[in-house]
Design an enzyme around this catalytic site. Structure first.
Site, PDB file in Angstrom:
ATOM      1  N   HIS A 186     -23.464  25.774-115.395  1.00  0.00           N
ATOM      2  CA  HIS A 186     -24.760  25.321-115.926  1.00  0.00           C
ATOM      3  C   HIS A 186     -24.555  23.907-116.410  1.00  0.00           C
ATOM      4  O   HIS A 186     -23.572  23.619-117.096  1.00  0.00           O
ATOM      5  CB  HIS A 186     -25.189  26.213-117.098  1.00  0.00           C
ATOM      6  CG  HIS A 186     -25.378  27.645-116.702  1.00  0.00           C
ATOM      7  ND1 HIS A 186     -26.572  28.121-116.218  1.00  0.00           N
ATOM      8  CD2 HIS A 186     -24.513  28.689-116.675  1.00  0.00           C
ATOM      9  CE1 HIS A 186     -26.440  29.412-115.931  1.00  0.00           C
ATOM     10  NE2 HIS A 186     -25.196  29.782-116.202  1.00  0.00           N
ATOM     11  N   HIS A 210     -19.300  29.875-116.310  1.00  0.00           N
ATOM     12  CA  HIS A 210     -19.386  31.310-116.555  1.00  0.00           C
ATOM     13  C   HIS A 210     -18.569  32.049-115.523  1.00  0.00           C
ATOM     14  O   HIS A 210     -18.835  31.923-114.320  1.00  0.00           O
ATOM     15  CB  HIS A 210     -20.845  31.791-116.472  1.00  0.00           C
ATOM     16  CG  HIS A 210     -21.667  31.352-117.631  1.00  0.00           C
ATOM     17  ND1 HIS A 210     -23.041  31.360-117.618  1.00  0.00           N
ATOM     18  CD2 HIS A 210     -21.298  30.908-118.854  1.00  0.00           C
ATOM     19  CE1 HIS A 210     -23.488  30.930-118.800  1.00  0.00           C
ATOM     20  NE2 HIS A 210     -22.444  30.643-119.553  1.00  0.00           N
ATOM     21  N   THR A 221     -30.461  34.323-117.438  1.00  0.00           N
ATOM     22  CA  THR A 221     -31.613  34.109-116.562  1.00  0.00           C
ATOM     23  C   THR A 221     -32.172  35.475-116.161  1.00  0.00           C
ATOM     24  O   THR A 221     -31.485  36.494-116.328  1.00  0.00           O
ATOM     25  CB  THR A 221     -31.211  33.345-115.278  1.00  0.00           C
ATOM     26  OG1 THR A 221     -30.161  34.061-114.613  1.00  0.00           O
ATOM     27  CG2 THR A 221     -30.743  31.936-115.598  1.00  0.00           C
TER      28      THR A 221
HETATM   29  S1  B30 Z   1     -25.235  34.445-116.553  1.00  0.00           S
HETATM   30  O1  B30 Z   1     -23.805  34.459-116.395  1.00  0.00           O
HETATM   31  O2  B30 Z   1     -25.729  35.085-117.729  1.00  0.00           O
HETATM   32  N1  B30 Z   1     -25.757  32.959-116.545  1.00  0.00           N
HETATM   33  C1  B30 Z   1     -26.986  36.725-113.079  1.00  0.00           C
HETATM   34  C2  B30 Z   1     -25.615  36.637-113.242  1.00  0.00           C
HETATM   35  C3  B30 Z   1     -25.079  35.916-114.301  1.00  0.00           C
HETATM   36  C4  B30 Z   1     -25.911  35.283-115.195  1.00  0.00           C
HETATM   37  C5  B30 Z   1     -27.276  35.341-115.025  1.00  0.00           C
HETATM   38  C6  B30 Z   1     -27.822  36.071-113.965  1.00  0.00           C
HETATM   39  C7  B30 Z   1     -27.529  37.529-111.975  1.00  0.00           C
HETATM   40  O3  B30 Z   1     -26.794  38.228-111.310  1.00  0.00           O
HETATM   41  N2  B30 Z   1     -28.827  37.461-111.714  1.00  0.00           N
HETATM   42  C8  B30 Z   1     -29.485  38.212-110.677  1.00  0.00           C
HETATM   43  C9  B30 Z   1     -29.218  37.605-109.340  1.00  0.00           C
HETATM   44  N3  B30 Z   1     -30.353  36.963-108.712  1.00  0.00           N
HETATM   45  C10 B30 Z   1     -30.064  36.741-107.323  1.00  0.00           C
HETATM   46  C11 B30 Z   1     -29.543  35.399-107.055  1.00  0.00           C
HETATM   47  O4  B30 Z   1     -28.377  35.266-106.728  1.00  0.00           O
HETATM   48  O5  B30 Z   1     -30.250  34.292-107.126  1.00  0.00           O
HETATM   49  C12 B30 Z   1     -31.576  37.655-108.800  1.00  0.00           C
HETATM   50  C13 B30 Z   1     -32.542  36.867-109.605  1.00  0.00           C
HETATM   51  O6  B30 Z   1     -32.512  35.587-109.738  1.00  0.00           O
HETATM   52  O7  B30 Z   1     -33.433  37.456-110.208  1.00  0.00           O
HETATM   53 CU1  B30 Z   1     -32.147  34.275-108.077  1.00  0.00          CU
HETATM   54 ZN    ZN Z   2     -24.398  31.587-116.220  1.00  0.00          ZN
END
Ligand code: B30
Ligand code: ZN
Length: 231
Positions: A96, A119, A202
């Site tokens: 980020h 992360h 997110t």
């Molecule tokens: S974090 O480490 O808290 N910033 C996800 C993983 C880690 C973090 C935040 C979110 C995650 O797996 N989100 C869901 C995955 N996405 C798919 C994608 O790869 O791109 C689904 C989504 O958002 O709803 Cu778009």
């Molecule tokens: Zn993250």
């Protein structure tokens, strides 16, 4: 290409809760850590496995929200100990950052933003994969590392910086075959960290993350910080 969420405007964080109910939750990340309110405790040592193995193949993706690095090493790197009651298996790592070097990290320490944040996402081994783990309150742990700008860089980042040139556009990806280890990316001092229960930062904002934010930042030179990748 329509995005599921954005970082500002009508799809910004203030509105995420309208489409993703968990984003309106009470234990949301990121947070601003006030060091005066932190309780100092001694936890078991963190145990790292696979962090000193050269990564054999790193897949780098600009998924429209971040730059994501996935590795193919078997067994996957893993972490246990510290606040964790079991083994957590490496899933992916991502960054980020902000439009300039004065902000970009998600968590803050004493109101201070860092230029970038790494992360490393791990899922609890007994849940089998990250998709299942996200359904359990102790399903994930994220090791978070802050970056600070310095005149002396961190050589292991040169390969990643070079690969970023291939993923400047959303929904692009590339492969890296250079042999660095996960440890090469980390700060020297890993004993001191802040830990708290929070969420994915997110959507879907699931409140399933044991956060471990390391106190010592990683030092990078300006051109190793990814502010020219468009998401
Ligand atoms: S974090 O480490 O808290 N910033 C996800 C993983 C880690 C973090 C935040 C979110 C995650 O797996 N989100 C869901 C995955 N996405 C798919 C994608 O790869 O791109 C689904 C989504 O958002 O709803 Cu778009
Ligand atoms: Zn993250």
């Amino acid at each position: 290409f329509s995005q599921e969420f954005e970082y500002d405007g009508t799809m910004g964080p203030q509105h995420w809760g309208e489409l993703y109910s968990e984003c309106a939750g009470k234990h949301q990340s990121p947070i601003d850590i006030n060091v005066l309110h932190v309780k100092e405790v001694t936890l078991p040592d963190l145990e790292w496995s696979g962090f000193d193995d050269p990564l054999d193949h790193v897949h780098v993706t600009n998924n429209g929200h971040t730059v994501l690095l996935e590795v193919t090493n078997e067994p996957h790197p893993a972490v246990r100990g510290g606040p964790l009651d079991s083994t957590y298996v490496f899933s992916q790592m991502h960054f980020h950052w902000g439009d300039n070097d004065t902000f970009g990290s998600e968590d803050k320490i004493n109101h201070r933003s860092f230029a970038m944040e790494l992360h490393m996402l791990f899922y609890k081994e007994e849940y089998g994969d990250a998709a299942e783990a996200v359904k359990h309150p102790d399903g994930l742990t994220v090791l978070a590392f802050f970056y600070e700008l310095d005149r002396h860089g961190h050589p292991a980042y040169d390969a990643i910086t070079a690969a970023l040139g291939n993923v400047t556009e959303p929904h692009s990806s590339t492969s890296m075959f250079s042999s660095f280890t996960l440890s090469d990316l980390l700060p020297y001092e890993l004993k001191r960290y802040f830990t708290y229960r929070g969420s994915l930062t997110t959507p879907p904002c699931s409140e399933v993350v044991i956060w471990i934010d390391f106190e010592q930042p990683i030092r990078l030179i300006h051109n190793q910080v990814g502010d020219e990748v468009y998401i």
